[in-house]
Design a protein around this motif. Structure first.
Motif, PDB file in Angstrom:
ATOM      1  N   PRO A 215      29.164  83.138  11.716  1.00 33.42           N
ATOM      2  CA  PRO A 215      28.048  84.130  12.014  1.00 33.42           C
ATOM      3  C   PRO A 215      27.958  84.037  13.680  1.00 33.42           C
ATOM      4  O   PRO A 215      28.012  82.848  14.362  1.00 33.42           O
ATOM      5  CB  PRO A 215      27.098  83.391  11.017  1.00 33.42           C
ATOM      6  N   ALA A 216      27.230  85.104  13.850  1.00 32.25           N
ATOM      7  CA  ALA A 216      27.005  85.171  15.350  1.00 32.25           C
ATOM      8  C   ALA A 216      25.945  84.020  15.752  1.00 32.25           C
ATOM      9  O   ALA A 216      24.928  83.784  14.952  1.00 32.25           O
ATOM     10  CB  ALA A 216      26.221  86.686  15.732  1.00 32.25           C
ATOM     11  N   PRO A 217      26.045  83.484  17.050  1.00 28.86           N
ATOM     12  CA  PRO A 217      25.134  82.598  17.282  1.00 28.86           C
ATOM     13  C   PRO A 217      23.517  82.874  17.280  1.00 28.86           C
ATOM     14  O   PRO A 217      22.800  82.344  16.952  1.00 28.86           O
ATOM     15  CB  PRO A 217      25.562  82.293  18.772  1.00 28.86           C
ATOM     16  N   GLU A 218      23.543  84.207  17.666  1.00 30.36           N
ATOM     17  CA  GLU A 218      22.085  84.941  17.617  1.00 30.36           C
ATOM     18  C   GLU A 218      21.635  84.677  16.406  1.00 30.36           C
ATOM     19  O   GLU A 218      20.291  84.686  15.998  1.00 30.36           O
ATOM     20  CB  GLU A 218      21.992  86.425  17.989  1.00 30.36           C
ATOM     21  N   LEU A 219      22.406  85.160  15.099  1.00 25.75           N
ATOM     22  CA  LEU A 219      21.797  85.375  13.708  1.00 25.75           C
ATOM     23  C   LEU A 219      21.553  83.764  13.490  1.00 25.75           C
ATOM     24  O   LEU A 219      20.564  83.515  12.725  1.00 25.75           O
ATOM     25  CB  LEU A 219      22.993  85.567  12.951  1.00 25.75           C
ATOM     26  N   MET A 220      22.265  82.794  13.787  1.00 26.46           N
ATOM     27  CA  MET A 220      22.026  81.172  13.357  1.00 26.46           C
ATOM     28  C   MET A 220      20.718  80.832  14.165  1.00 26.46           C
ATOM     29  O   MET A 220      19.849  79.997  13.508  1.00 26.46           O
ATOM     30  CB  MET A 220      23.210  80.487  13.887  1.00 26.46           C
ATOM     31  N   GLU A 221      20.484  81.399  15.494  1.00 27.54           N
ATOM     32  CA  GLU A 221      19.191  80.943  16.066  1.00 27.54           C
ATOM     33  C   GLU A 221      18.218  81.624  15.403  1.00 27.54           C
ATOM     34  O   GLU A 221      17.072  80.935  15.156  1.00 27.54           O
ATOM     35  CB  GLU A 221      19.214  81.516  17.464  1.00 27.54           C
ATOM     36  N   LYS A 222      18.222  82.896  14.926  1.00 32.30           N
ATOM     37  CA  LYS A 222      17.167  83.679  14.361  1.00 32.30           C
ATOM     38  C   LYS A 222      16.720  82.802  12.828  1.00 32.30           C
ATOM     39  O   LYS A 222      15.682  82.596  12.725  1.00 32.30           O
ATOM     40  CB  LYS A 222      17.524  85.051  13.709  1.00 32.30           C
ATOM     41  N   ILE A 223      17.769  82.611  12.236  1.00 32.66           N
ATOM     42  CA  ILE A 223      17.376  81.624  10.890  1.00 32.66           C
ATOM     43  C   ILE A 223      16.864  80.364  11.059  1.00 32.66           C
ATOM     44  O   ILE A 223      15.945  80.161  10.607  1.00 32.66           O
ATOM     45  CB  ILE A 223      18.869  81.430  10.181  1.00 32.66           C
ATOM     46  N   GLN A 224      17.378  79.781  12.363  1.00 32.62           N
ATOM     47  CA  GLN A 224      16.456  78.367  12.653  1.00 32.62           C
ATOM     48  C   GLN A 224      15.025  78.531  12.988  1.00 32.62           C
ATOM     49  O   GLN A 224      14.227  77.738  12.467  1.00 32.62           O
ATOM     50  CB  GLN A 224      17.488  77.733  13.753  1.00 32.62           C
ATOM     51  N   LYS A 225      14.862  79.557  13.668  1.00 31.52           N
ATOM     52  CA  LYS A 225      13.481  79.854  14.222  1.00 31.52           C
ATOM     53  C   LYS A 225      12.569  80.222  13.213  1.00 31.52           C
ATOM     54  O   LYS A 225      11.371  79.693  13.147  1.00 31.52           O
ATOM     55  CB  LYS A 225      13.460  80.754  15.495  1.00 31.52           C
ATOM     56  N   MET A 226      13.230  80.886  12.415  1.00 32.09           N
ATOM     57  CA  MET A 226      12.406  81.402  11.236  1.00 32.09           C
ATOM     58  C   MET A 226      12.138  80.487  10.272  1.00 32.09           C
ATOM     59  O   MET A 226      10.924  80.248   9.600  1.00 32.09           O
ATOM     60  CB  MET A 226      12.965  82.559  10.565  1.00 32.09           C
ATOM     61  N   GLY A 227      12.982  79.571   9.893  1.00 38.09           N
ATOM     62  CA  GLY A 227      13.134  78.111   9.056  1.00 38.09           C
ATOM     63  C   GLY A 227      11.871  77.261   9.449  1.00 38.09           C
ATOM     64  O   GLY A 227      11.023  76.780   8.999  1.00 38.09           O
ATOM     65  N   GLU A 228      11.868  77.377  10.879  1.00 36.62           N
ATOM     66  CA  GLU A 228      10.780  76.308  11.664  1.00 36.62           C
ATOM     67  C   GLU A 228       9.584  76.851  11.315  1.00 36.62           C
ATOM     68  O   GLU A 228       8.328  76.007  11.204  1.00 36.62           O
ATOM     69  CB  GLU A 228      10.981  76.203  12.979  1.00 36.62           C
ATOM     70  N   VAL A 229       9.391  78.293  11.628  1.00 31.47           N
ATOM     71  CA  VAL A 229       7.948  78.976  11.119  1.00 31.47           C
ATOM     72  C   VAL A 229       7.518  78.632   9.910  1.00 31.47           C
ATOM     73  O   VAL A 229       6.322  78.430   9.458  1.00 31.47           O
ATOM     74  CB  VAL A 229       8.176  80.302  11.697  1.00 31.47           C
ATOM     75  N   LEU A 230       8.528  79.141   8.853  1.00 28.85           N
ATOM     76  CA  LEU A 230       8.218  79.005   7.463  1.00 28.85           C
ATOM     77  C   LEU A 230       7.860  77.481   6.892  1.00 28.85           C
ATOM     78  O   LEU A 230       7.002  77.154   5.970  1.00 28.85           O
ATOM     79  CB  LEU A 230       9.345  79.579   6.508  1.00 28.85           C
TER      80      LEU A 230
END
Length: 117
Positions: A61-76
């Protein structure tokens, strides 16, 4: 003669009566009452699906996608109701997965795929 479809419907009813399903259903209703929570969960799952799709096609997966997933997971994770939702969803999915494995093992589905002769 046993009607497999009747038994499958019976099993579905038992699953809906399980503690795992009841907990998941209750918290899902609570969390989804808030449109923002519902949207964030759906967005997060969509991103996870995109990452899984990449892996299934043999790509990273694109690094940007993985970063989005990580950041959103942290918020959630800061929302206790959403955390409870994901926990209940995981427990329910584990139950369903275990039932599928039991059926697969009983029918020898894919059991010898990786065995050497």
């Amino acid at each position: 003669m046993v009607n497999v479809y009747d038994k499958a419907n019976e099993l579905a009813g038992l699953i809906k009566q399980s503690d795992e399903y009841k907990a998941y259903d209750r918290i899902k209703d609570e969390v989804y009452e808030d449109e923002q929570n519902k949207r964030m969960i759906k967005d997060y799952k969509k991103l996870q699906f995109e990452a899984q799709a990449a892996y299934l096609t043999g790509q990273e997966p694109a690094p940007e996608l993985m970063e989005k997933i990580q950041k959103m997971g942290e918020v959630l994770q800061f929302n206790p109701k959403i955390t409870e939702f994901f926990s209940a969803e995981y427990k329910f999915n584990t139950l369903v997965s275990d039932v599928y494995k039991i059926i697969g093992d009983a029918c020898d589905v894919g059991a010898n795929m990786f065995d050497e002769d």
